[in-house]
Motif scaffolding. Sequence first.
Motif, short mmCIF file in Angstrom:
data_model
loop_
_atom_site.label_atom_id
_atom_site.label_comp_id
_atom_site.label_asym_id
_atom_site.label_seq_id
_atom_site.Cartn_x
_atom_site.Cartn_y
_atom_site.Cartn_z
N ARG B 239 13.29 9.73 -0.81
CA ARG B 239 13.09 8.65 0.36
C ARG B 239 11.89 8.13 0.10
N PHE B 240 12.15 6.56 -0.02
CA PHE B 240 11.77 5.33 0.09
C PHE B 240 11.20 5.04 1.37
N HIS B 241 9.73 4.83 1.95
CA HIS B 241 9.64 3.91 3.15
C HIS B 241 8.58 2.78 2.55
N HIS B 242 9.11 1.66 3.78
CA HIS B 242 8.73 0.69 3.46
C HIS B 242 6.87 0.55 3.45
N LEU B 243 6.44 1.22 3.20
CA LEU B 243 4.50 1.25 3.23
C LEU B 243 4.54 1.54 2.31
N LEU B 244 4.11 0.12 1.78
CA LEU B 244 3.65 0.49 -0.04
C LEU B 244 2.37 0.24 -0.41
N ASP B 245 2.23 0.65 -1.13
CA ASP B 245 0.50 1.16 -1.30
C ASP B 245 0.35 -0.39 -2.59
N ALA B 246 -1.07 -1.01 -1.97
CA ALA B 246 -1.31 -2.23 -2.55
C ALA B 246 -2.12 -2.02 -4.25
N SER B 247 -2.41 -0.58 -4.23
CA SER B 247 -3.02 -0.35 -5.45
C SER B 247 -1.99 0.61 -6.57
#
Lengths: 132, 327
Positions: B239-247
Motif C-alpha cells: 500500500r502506498f499512501h499519498h503523504l510523502l516523507d520529505a526526508s
Amino acid sequence: MIGWLIALVVVAALAIAGWKGWRYIEREHKEARSLPLDAVDFSKLKDGTYTGEYEGGMYKWRANSVRVTVSGGKVTQIEPLSGIEDQGDGKTQMLYDRVIQAQSLQVDTISGATLTANAYLQAVENALLQAE
Amino acid sequence: MFTDVAQAESRIAQDTQLAMGTVMAYRIWGTNAQACLEAVFGEIARLEGLFSRFDPDSEISRINRSAGRSSEAVSFTTMQMLRQALDICAECPGYFDPTIGPLVALWNIGKGSFAVPGAAKIQRALDLVDYRDLLLDPAQGTAGLRRSGQSLDLGGIAKGFAADQVMNIFQEYDVRSAYANLGGNVAAWGGRPDGFPWQVGIQHPRSTNGLIGAVAVRNGVVVTSGDYQRFVTDPQGRRFHHLLDASSGYPAATDLLSVTVAADSGVLADAYATSLFIAGKAGARRMLREHPEIEAVLVGQGGQIYVTKGLAERFQPAEGIRVKIFD
C-alpha cells in the motif's frame, strides 16, 4: 313512565360523569404526549451516578425515579428506583437499553472523510438545481 | 423584537461545491447567511486561482515555472501563506516542506496509473526538496525558487489556509453559527445554533462508514491526515499512501493510521496533522510535548486511539472504541 324517566336520568348522569372523567384523563394524556424531552448533549456527560425524578404530570400517575450511571463519558446503566412497574414483558428495560445503545455520536460534520459518493451526488444535485 | 432576532438567527444558507480538487460543504446561520455564503464561494474561487498547481495562470504555477531563473510578483495572500508555510517548516523540520512538488509529481499517487518510481529518480527529486530555497521578499512582494526543477506543492497547507480565510469571512459577516467542511478539513465557527459546541466526527481510518469518535469544537479547525485518504496498492499488495516523507522521499513509513488535529488555526491544524502522521508515534509525542497548543487524536497501527490530555474532555469515542491518553 316514571321508570323510563329514572332510567333516562341515570343514563344522563353516567354520561356526564363519564365525559367529565374522560376530560380529566384526556388532560393527563395530553400532558404526557407533549412532554418536552430536551436534547441531552451526550458529549458532555461526566462520570458518576445520578438520580432522576419525574413528578408525574397533573395527577402524579407517572411519577417515577431512576438511577443512571455514567462511566467513561457514557451512560452504562439505567435502573428503575420507584414508580416503574415492569409489566412482565420487559418493555421498560428494553426502552432503557435503547437509550444506552442510541447515545450514538450526533455529529454535525466529519473531519477526514474521504470523498463519498453522497457528497458527490449532493454537489451534482446542487449543480442540477441551478441548471433547472 | 426577540422574535425578530430569533427569526434572523434561524435563517440558514447551505451549499456544497467542488473546489480545490475536493468537495466543500457549508452551513451558515444568521441574518447575513446568504451574503456570507456567497462571499465564501468567492474567496474559495480566488484562493484556487492563486494556489492551484493545475492552473497554469496561478501564482504558484508561475513561481514553479520560473524556478531557478527569477522571482515572481505575488499577491499579499500568497505571500502570507508562503510565510506561514516557512514558519511551520522551521517547527516541523523534515516532516513538512512546501517545496515537495518534485516528489509529489514523481509519485503521482491517486492520479492515474501508478508504478513505484526508481530509487535514482526518487533521490533526484528528493535533492530538489528544500524549503530554504523558497525565497520570499515581502518588501518587494516577490517569491521564487532558487534552483531549476524545484516546485511548490501546497497540498499540506492550502485547505487549512482556506479554512482560516473562511473563518475570517464568518466573523466579517457577523455570523455566530456556521461550519465549513473543506474536503474533510472542518472550520467550526461559534457554536451550534442551539448553543452547544459543534460536534465534529472523526473518520475511522479503516471503516468507510465508521467514526472513531467526535470532538466538541467552538471557533476552531479540525483536520485529519491518514493513509486511507489517497493511496494505491501495487500488484504485490503493498500500500502506498499519498503523504510523502520529505526526508526519505517515500510515502511515510509511519506506525500511525491517521492523525486528527484540533487547533485555533487551520494552517497549524493542517500542517501538524500531516507532520504528526509522518513523524509516527514517537516523533509525534516529541512534537506534541514541544507544542502544547496542538491537540490531537492519533490512531495507531493496531487501531488503538490516543488523545492528548487537553482534548480528552472534548473527545467522545464511538461505541466500542477505547481511548488512551497520549502523553
